[in-house]
Scaffold this active site. Structure first.
Site, PDB file in Angstrom:
ATOM      1  N   ASP A   1      33.482  16.211  24.735  1.00  0.00           N
ATOM      2  CA  ASP A   1      32.331  16.791  24.351  1.00  0.00           C
ATOM      3  C   ASP A   1      32.974  18.620  24.328  1.00  0.00           C
ATOM      4  O   ASP A   1      33.531  18.620  24.746  1.00  0.00           O
ATOM      5  CB  ASP A   1      31.185  16.426  24.172  1.00  0.00           C
ATOM      6  CG  ASP A   1      30.601  16.784  25.607  1.00  0.00           C
ATOM      7  OD1 ASP A   1      31.503  16.985  26.568  1.00  0.00           O
ATOM      8  OD2 ASP A   1      29.543  17.002  26.026  1.00  0.00           O
TER       9      ASP A   1
ATOM     10  N   GLY B   1      33.059  20.179  30.853  1.00  0.00           N
ATOM     11  CA  GLY B   1      31.970  20.991  30.591  1.00  0.00           C
ATOM     12  C   GLY B   1      32.110  22.134  31.202  1.00  0.00           C
ATOM     13  O   GLY B   1      32.241  23.938  30.499  1.00  0.00           O
TER      14      GLY B   1
ATOM     15  N   GLU C   1      36.005  11.570  29.861  1.00  0.00           N
ATOM     16  CA  GLU C   1      35.083  11.567  29.446  1.00  0.00           C
ATOM     17  C   GLU C   1      34.278   9.945  29.388  1.00  0.00           C
ATOM     18  O   GLU C   1      33.832   8.734  29.832  1.00  0.00           O
ATOM     19  CB  GLU C   1      33.958  11.953  28.629  1.00  0.00           C
ATOM     20  CG  GLU C   1      33.860  13.027  27.956  1.00  0.00           C
ATOM     21  CD  GLU C   1      34.456  14.085  29.044  1.00  0.00           C
ATOM     22  OE1 GLU C   1      34.525  15.840  29.150  1.00  0.00           O
ATOM     23  OE2 GLU C   1      35.736  14.098  28.670  1.00  0.00           O
TER      24      GLU C   1
ATOM     25  N   GLY D   1      29.679  19.491  33.266  1.00  0.00           N
ATOM     26  CA  GLY D   1      28.071  19.348  33.220  1.00  0.00           C
ATOM     27  C   GLY D   1      27.416  18.641  34.714  1.00  0.00           C
ATOM     28  O   GLY D   1      28.409  17.608  34.907  1.00  0.00           O
TER      29      GLY D   1
END
Length: 757
Positions: free
Chosen positions: A163, A132, A155, A71
């Site tokens: 995630d 992502g 992360e 992301g």
């Protein structure tokens, strides 16, 4: 024939025969996903799923560096940083946080959409695939890696957690390989990705153009099979012997210790790498993996990740990690807390607490999206219809603020019995009540108090003591000079007030037996005595002390500044309720204050009646909010918790309990609506206030007990919120007149006979 459907800079959409292709096209940013890209991908995938001419979807990335770096965390950082540039602009800050939440919600919905895609979805995981990027490829039904693949979930290095369904994928990797990858954030090869279950097929990168041509004219499985080859051996899989042994613990500190003790150099290097990561992110990552193993599917894991993500958006770790690794690139993040030993189990549990109306809702299995959930605000009788449009808008904004800003931090501060002072400027901006610049109806005031309690009882109690008792006393009983001098700071929450009435030996009989005295001495008053259970007393700048004037024996109110010689506030510890509220025992030993510190409107105890009457009304609104808080947690838990292969919300006994809970809350709310009408008409007396306090708190006790029981064993852990709600209800039941005292006041009202004599 190749057809270019959309040639926008960030996303290329192409059609070639039976093949539809998505090309992530931000090569300068390693194809990092923006919010617009996520939304467009979701929309086009839905269209292609219904298009009979599309048989296969292919995902690739532009450039030669990789599929996707994840992301667009730089955009998230800049959005949050822009909101932080001007802390006075609370609306801008809230909107930045809301936009980040929408980004993650839409991204997770896209991940779920890819996971259940009805047609072959071929993801080419060539080059770098991070975060992502794993989300848009790792859940595909056909996953291709190459000799250039470098895949990871890094992360923890930026103060965040895996995630996009990463905790689902990693928790189901063989042994503890996924735990190793999650905590270290290390990158793995294409061969490793296949060994971990993150990919399916190995195709050399020079065959990728042939793959696209084959997919345009033949069945996806046949095209892949014709070009795939056996991957090289996995170097990571060969290290399972020490990885499985060292990562078998449920505590990050124990894992690090095991790695450090290992004779394997790679293990010791892993320990050193882990210790550079955010301690909070590490602890929450490990908990996420362990919990994900027990959840039934990806949808439920994405729901869990969304809870965790929203909590991280409220904290500094993510911002600091992005700054250190991506913005300033100094590689020296300043984590807080700075060590694993400072991260408590309770603070980790708080990340997983249900979000109520903010839930992502993928795993509910009721065919309802978040916005379509029945009665999301639990208002079954449409009380908000009684408000004006402007009032409804203000209530909705306040509810959103409380749920986003107050509720997520409450459990952690409650467990530590500390106060979140950083919340005060934003709380002041909500202008909860009528005192001050913005006029507020009694109904809206009550509903705002209810919603604040719904988010957290302690913060509501803090504000009630400060505003409903102290600030309102200054406004109604103070002199013009006192109002002008004190109210601006009080309303801005720059100064905090407390209300000192109760004494160690006198509670219900305080009006008759008060021992604290005030003696006039020239232009001063001299105060002596002790006070007990004084809310905000340990942190207040001003304390309104009620004392008996030794001259006329009347009880009057006096403003005492905390720095006065002879004034001592001793915090009360080991409470089981409203632990965030800083209660204190107060001792006054020959405390001298100016004569002008006396509230001239307080000439006898009778002058406190309006304050005490209205405080009973406020506490009754608290009882409604407490019931709705319990219902929110219980309903969300029942929809998520599965037994015998079904959500427990589908069981008859659970539905009966939820029905009783919302029934009690609705009955209490109806009573409070009528009290607001009486306040508006000037007909409210202590009779109605006592009735509301006794009736609403009795209903509240039953409601929170039902909620605690519905959660079973989890109902006694503050990590699930219900235990906190259950305990805090006892404070509401006890203060501002116990049930028994209020019942006797009602009894006197309906019989004309006082039982106090």
């Amino acid at each position: 024939m190749l057809e270019i459907m959309d040639d926008r800079p960030d996303l290329l959409l192409r059609r070639d025969g039976r093949l539809a292709q998505i090309v992530l096209n931000r090569p300068a940013a390693l194809n990092a996903l923006t919010h617009a890209m996520i939304r467009q991908m979701s929309a086009v995938l839905a269209d292609w799923a219904a298009d009979g001419l599309v048989e296969t979807v292919l995902l690739t990335g532009s450039g030669d560096r990789g599929l996707c770096a994840g992301g667009d965390i730089v955009a998230i950082y800049r959005g949050a940083d822009a909101g932080a540039d001007d802390r006075a602009d609370a609306d801008a800050e809230a909107e930045a946080e809301a936009e980040a939440a929408r980004f993650f919600a839409d991204e997770y919905h896209l991940n779920a959409q890819i996971h259940r895609y009805p047609k072959p979805y071929v993801a080419v995981m060539d080059g770098v695939v991070l975060g992502g990027g794993v989300g848009v490829s790792g859940h595909a039904n056909t996953r291709i890696v190459t000799e250039r693949t470098r895949l990871g979930m890094p992360e923890t290095a930026i103060g965040f957690v895996p995630d996009v369904g990463g905790t689902w994928l990693l928790s189901h990797a063989p042994g503890e390989l996924g735990t190793h990858l999650a905590l270290t954030g290390a990158l793995v090869s294409g061969s490793d990705a296949i060994a971990l279950g993150l990919a399916d097929h190995f195709i050399p990168s020079d065959r990728l153009p042939a793959l696209a041509r084959a997919l345009a004219g033949t069945d996806a499985a046949e095209a892949v099979r014709a070009l795939a080859e056996t991957p090289p051996p996995s170097a990571l899989f060969a290290q399972r012997h020490w990885i499985d042994r060292c990562y078998a613990f449920d505590d990050v500190g124990e894992i690090v210790a095991a790695l450090q003790r290992s004779p394997v150099e790679a293990a010791r290097e892993a320990a050193a790498l882990i210790l550079t990561r955010s301690p909070t992110a590490l602890a929450v990552t490990l908990a996420s993996l362990r919990r994900a193993r027990r959840l039934p599917g990806l949808d439920e894991v994405l729901d869990q990740e969304y809870r965790v993500t929203l909590r991280f958006l409220q904290r500094s770790e993510l911002q600091e990690g992005i700054r250190a690794q991506v913005i300033d690139k100094d590689r020296c993040p300043r984590w807080s807390p700075a060590s694993l030993g400072e991260v408590t189990e309770a603070s980790v549990d708080a990340f997983f607490a249900p979000l109520g109306g903010q839930e992502l809702g993928l795993g509910q299995e009721l065919g309802l999206g978040r916005e379509e959930a029945p009665y999301p605000d639990a208002d079954l009788i449409f009380v908000t219809d009684l408000l004006t449009p402007d009032e409804r808008e203000r209530l909705a904004a306040a509810r959103s603020f409380y749920q986003a800003e107050v509720r997520p931090l409450a459990v952690d501060y409650w467990n530590r019995a500390e106060f979140p002072f950083e919340l005060l400027p934003r709380l002041a901006a909500q202008n909860l009540a009528a005192t001050g610049a913005a006029a507020t109806s009694h109904l809206l005031t009550g509903l705002l108090q209810m919603e604040l309690t719904r988010a957290d009882t302690s913060i509501s109690t803090f504000y009630g003591v400060h505003h409903e008792l102290f600030a309102t006393a200054i406004d109604e009983l103070g002199s013009p000079e006192q109002r002008e001098r004190l109210l601006p700071g009080l309303l801005a929450l720059e100064k905090i007030g407390a209300f000192a009435l109760t004494e160690p030996g006198h509670g219900s009989d305080i009006s008759r037996m008060m021992e604290t005295t005030a003696t006039r001495s020239g232009d001063e008053w001299v105060l002596n005595g002790t006070k007990r259970w004084i809310g905000n007393g340990a942190m207040a700048d001003y304390v309104l002390v009620w004392a008996r004037d030794t001259a006329d024996r009347q009880i009057k109110g006096f403003i005492v500044e905390k720095e006065r010689p002879g004034f001592t506030a001793t915090p009360i510890e080991n409470k089981i309720a409203v632990r965030i509220v800083q209660n204190a025992d107060i001792t006054l030993t020959d405390v001298r204050i100016p004569f002008t510190n006396w509230l001239p409107g307080s000439r006898s105890f009778r002058d406190t009646n309006v304050l005490l009457r209205n405080s009973r009304v406020w506490v009754s609104w608290q009882a409604v909010g407490q019931q709705l808080a319990a219902f929110d947690v219980a309903r969300a838990y029942a929809l998520e918790r599965r037994q015998f292969g079904r959500p427990i919300a589908s069981f008859q006994l659970v539905q009966e309990q939820l029905s009783r809970m919302i029934g009690n809350a609705t009955l209490s709310l109806s009573l409070m609506v009528q009290l607001a009408r009486l306040q508006e008409s000037g007909r409210l007396t202590m009779d109605q206030a006592a009735l509301a306090k006794a009736a609403c708190t009795t209903r509240m006790r039953e409601t929170v007990a039902l909620g605690r029981g519905l959660l079973g064993g989890n109902g006694i852990s503050t990590g699930y919120e219900m235990a906190k709600i259950f305990a805090d209800a006892e404070a509401i039941y006890s203060y501002e007149g116990s049930y028994e005292i209020n019942a006797l006041l009602v009894g006197r009202a309906v019989t004309g006979i006082s039982a106090f004599d």
